[in-house]
Design a protein around this motif. Sequence first.
Motif, PDB file in Angstrom:
ATOM      1  N   ASN A 131      -7.274 -17.728   8.334  1.00 52.12           N
ATOM      2  CA  ASN A 131      -6.338 -16.714   7.853  1.00 52.12           C
ATOM      3  C   ASN A 131      -5.007 -16.757   8.589  1.00 52.12           C
ATOM      4  OD1 ASN A 131      -8.363 -15.856   9.816  1.00 52.12           O
ATOM      5  ND2 ASN A 131      -7.132 -14.011   9.996  1.00 52.12           N
ATOM      6  N   CYS A 132      -4.996 -17.297   9.795  1.00 53.79           N
ATOM      7  CA  CYS A 132      -3.748 -17.386  10.565  1.00 53.79           C
ATOM      8  C   CYS A 132      -2.770 -18.374   9.919  1.00 53.79           C
ATOM      9  CB  CYS A 132      -4.049 -17.810  11.994  1.00 53.79           C
ATOM     10  SG  CYS A 132      -5.258 -16.761  12.787  1.00 53.79           S
ATOM     11  N   HIS A 133      -3.284 -19.219   9.031  1.00 52.73           N
ATOM     12  CA  HIS A 133      -2.453 -20.243   8.392  1.00 52.73           C
ATOM     13  C   HIS A 133      -2.205 -19.924   6.911  1.00 52.73           C
ATOM     14  CE1 HIS A 133      -3.463 -23.601  11.538  1.00 52.73           C
ATOM     15  NE2 HIS A 133      -3.188 -22.441  12.089  1.00 52.73           N
ATOM     16  N   GLY A 189      -9.872 -22.298  12.360  1.00 46.75           N
ATOM     17  CA  GLY A 189      -9.613 -20.854  12.387  1.00 46.75           C
ATOM     18  C   GLY A 189     -10.566 -20.208  13.380  1.00 46.75           C
ATOM     19  N   GLU A 190     -10.002 -19.533  14.339  1.00 47.94           N
ATOM     20  CA  GLU A 190     -10.780 -18.993  15.466  1.00 47.94           C
ATOM     21  C   GLU A 190     -11.917 -18.091  15.001  1.00 47.94           C
ATOM     22  OE1 GLU A 190     -11.014 -19.333  19.510  1.00 47.94           O
ATOM     23  OE2 GLU A 190      -9.776 -20.392  18.080  1.00 47.94           O
ATOM     24  N   VAL A 191     -11.650 -17.328  13.956  1.00 48.64           N
ATOM     25  CA  VAL A 191     -12.551 -16.227  13.594  1.00 48.64           C
ATOM     26  C   VAL A 191     -13.887 -16.705  13.033  1.00 48.64           C
ATOM     27  CG1 VAL A 191     -12.698 -14.111  12.235  1.00 48.64           C
ATOM     28  CG2 VAL A 191     -10.491 -14.883  13.089  1.00 48.64           C
ATOM     29  N   GLY A 215      -1.049 -23.395  14.305  1.00 51.36           N
ATOM     30  CA  GLY A 215      -0.828 -21.989  14.649  1.00 51.36           C
ATOM     31  C   GLY A 215      -1.994 -21.418  15.419  1.00 51.36           C
ATOM     32  N   CYS A 216      -3.142 -21.280  14.758  1.00 57.14           N
ATOM     33  CA  CYS A 216      -4.293 -20.654  15.398  1.00 57.14           C
ATOM     34  C   CYS A 216      -4.684 -21.450  16.652  1.00 57.14           C
ATOM     35  CB  CYS A 216      -5.449 -20.546  14.412  1.00 57.14           C
ATOM     36  SG  CYS A 216      -6.724 -19.396  14.964  1.00 57.14           S
ATOM     37  N   ASP A 217      -5.315 -20.747  17.576  1.00 60.53           N
ATOM     38  CA  ASP A 217      -5.486 -21.193  18.973  1.00 60.53           C
ATOM     39  C   ASP A 217      -5.608 -22.698  19.223  1.00 60.53           C
ATOM     40  OD1 ASP A 217      -5.737 -18.442  19.070  1.00 60.53           O
ATOM     41  OD2 ASP A 217      -7.376 -18.463  20.483  1.00 60.53           O
ATOM     42  N   LYS A 218      -6.615 -23.326  18.615  1.00 62.17           N
ATOM     43  CA  LYS A 218      -6.914 -24.717  18.976  1.00 62.17           C
ATOM     44  C   LYS A 218      -6.025 -25.712  18.242  1.00 62.17           C
ATOM     45  CE  LYS A 218     -10.415 -23.094  21.281  1.00 62.17           C
ATOM     46  NZ  LYS A 218     -10.117 -21.679  21.030  1.00 62.17           N
ATOM     47  N   THR A 222      -0.587 -15.634  13.296  1.00 55.83           N
ATOM     48  CA  THR A 222      -1.506 -15.703  14.433  1.00 55.83           C
ATOM     49  C   THR A 222      -1.518 -14.356  15.156  1.00 55.83           C
ATOM     50  OG1 THR A 222       0.332 -16.676  15.650  1.00 55.83           O
ATOM     51  CG2 THR A 222      -1.301 -18.202  14.764  1.00 55.83           C
ATOM     52  N   CYS A 223      -2.435 -14.197  16.100  1.00 55.51           N
ATOM     53  CA  CYS A 223      -2.591 -12.909  16.781  1.00 55.51           C
ATOM     54  C   CYS A 223      -1.245 -12.398  17.302  1.00 55.51           C
ATOM     55  CB  CYS A 223      -3.611 -13.024  17.904  1.00 55.51           C
ATOM     56  SG  CYS A 223      -5.300 -13.134  17.281  1.00 55.51           S
ATOM     57  N   ALA A 224      -1.069 -11.075  17.214  1.00 54.31           N
ATOM     58  CA  ALA A 224       0.256 -10.463  17.389  1.00 54.31           C
ATOM     59  C   ALA A 224       0.693 -10.303  18.835  1.00 54.31           C
ATOM     60  CB  ALA A 224       0.260  -9.099  16.713  1.00 54.31           C
ATOM     61  N   THR A 233      -3.798 -16.795  22.934  1.00 55.05           N
ATOM     62  CA  THR A 233      -3.741 -18.251  23.089  1.00 55.05           C
ATOM     63  C   THR A 233      -2.781 -18.897  22.096  1.00 55.05           C
ATOM     64  OG1 THR A 233      -6.020 -18.195  23.853  1.00 55.05           O
ATOM     65  CG2 THR A 233      -5.154 -20.339  23.189  1.00 55.05           C
ATOM     66  N   ALA A 234      -2.809 -18.456  20.842  1.00 52.48           N
ATOM     67  CA  ALA A 234      -1.933 -19.067  19.836  1.00 52.48           C
ATOM     68  C   ALA A 234      -0.467 -18.883  20.222  1.00 52.48           C
ATOM     69  CB  ALA A 234      -2.207 -18.467  18.467  1.00 52.48           C
ATOM     70  N   SER A 235      -0.102 -17.651  20.596  1.00 52.85           N
ATOM     71  CA  SER A 235       1.293 -17.391  20.975  1.00 52.85           C
ATOM     72  C   SER A 235       1.656 -18.173  22.229  1.00 52.85           C
ATOM     73  CB  SER A 235       1.501 -15.901  21.231  1.00 52.85           C
ATOM     74  OG  SER A 235       1.175 -15.162  20.089  1.00 52.85           O
TER      75      SER A 235
HETATM   76 FE1  FES Z   1      -5.975 -17.232  14.883  1.00 52.45          FE
HETATM   77 FE2  FES Z   1      -5.938 -15.251  16.874  1.00 52.45          FE
HETATM   78  S1  FES Z   1      -7.460 -15.726  15.380  1.00 52.45           S
HETATM   79  S2  FES Z   1      -4.509 -16.802  16.400  1.00 52.45           S
END
Ligand code: FES
Length: 472
Positions: free
Chosen positions: A20-22, A52-54, A88-91, A161-163, A167-169
């Motif tokens: 979902n972050c993408h 996707g992390e989730v 975008g998302c963490d990894k 990505t998380c606000a 990690t993503a930011s």
């Molecule tokens: Fe994707 Fe936090 S779940 S950046």
Amino acid sequence: RELLDRPVVGIAMTPSGFNNCHRYMPDLVEAVSRGVLAAGAMPMPFPTVSLGEVFLNPTSMMYRNLMAMDTEEMISAQPMDSVVLIGGCDKTVPAQLMGAASANVPAIQVVTGPMSTGRHKGQRLGACTDCRAFWAKYRAGTVDEQEIKQVEGRLSVTAGTCAVMGTASTMACLAEALGMSLPGTAAIPAVHSDRLVAAEETGKAAVRLIGSKISPRDIITHKSVENALRVLLALSGSTNALVHLTAIAGRLGIRIPLSRFNELSDETPVLVDLKPVGEGYMEDFHAAGGMGALLRELKPLLHLDVIDVEGRTLGDRLSEPLDWVDRAIIRKFDDPVSPVGGLVALQGNLAPDGAVFKRAAATPGLFESEGRAVVFEGLDDLARRIDDPALDVHASDFLVLQNAGPHAAGMPEAGYLPIPKKLAQAGVKDMVRISDARMSGTAYGTVVLHTAPEAALDGPLAQCLFDFGQGA
Ligand code: FES
């Protein structure tokens, strides 16, 4: 035929219904392609693994290297003169940078950008620091079922990505600090129109890279990695960034010992006031001046002769003045959030090879303390006993989690052990927690992570069981 005669810019895209972050990836691919075409080259988007992390089990960490290998091989095997990496998302960003570093084709990173905040009863909400705070209140019984559901629906209100400085930011900021992204692009919110402009400009820059032939190995150097570590410390960013930066640098044979990391940490103040350490969100960081403002404050500490994807030295880039900086979010060097770096490496009898501690997100009152060790043998044991009313645990105890390291469990983000329910209900908000696991960049507390050697490799952490007895 005319298009086929042009240079080719690959676009490593990572859309996925499970990421979902993408969610706005198609818009970004289109914008990058526009930029590539406008600059006279041929855009060729191609998919890679998307993480996707989730939704990834048992932990997304198990798949980062798979994505790095996928990215490297697809860049190497397909005919392209340069490549744009959209993650975008963490990894995803570390995986793409690892792959690009090994492939060493001219490459540029652009990120999907952070979510914007939601609102709940007048309070701003951002995934996922605020979810943790509300979840802790729910466990403590001060927030009910109905409210926690409302909060859940208001946490992730836009794509991105998380606000917070998770990690993503953090990785987006480090990609920019390394010089692998265009200046000023790390923190632009996912839904901001500037994000599309950044993608277009990245497409154009990828075409210029073909001419300059600047490759990741020219950009990611010992000096630029040290700069990235300084930024990590000043952001008080995610502890996961150490694992990822080590892997990116490792692809190029760059090694920086923990002792050097601690030297940098002693000298580098925390200058950014964002959650989970402070109050702000990524959208505030962007509006406050973003990475450009932070790098200017850190300038006396940085290696200024490193180059970025544009071929400019950092010193040259930082010589341009900024028109405005919001000092509530990005502090001046001599007015820091904390005089020392947000992260520090620990060493001791439980961690002869080191451990990582996010001191800026911890409770200073717990830094020097004694307590019993309440030991959990692994993730199943933790799940089984942490909320058992009969668990013999006090607020002054240390919660120890074994067998959650890389070899034992793929190193999940389990190091942020929940406060046992009966203590949470009694108002306990933080305890010392020690494990060989990782922790989400959005989490906070007095949490010692990455303890090495891990318990499963007979590290001293495994001995806790025998020295103190299971349970207490
Ligand atoms: Fe994707 Fe936090 S779940 S950046």
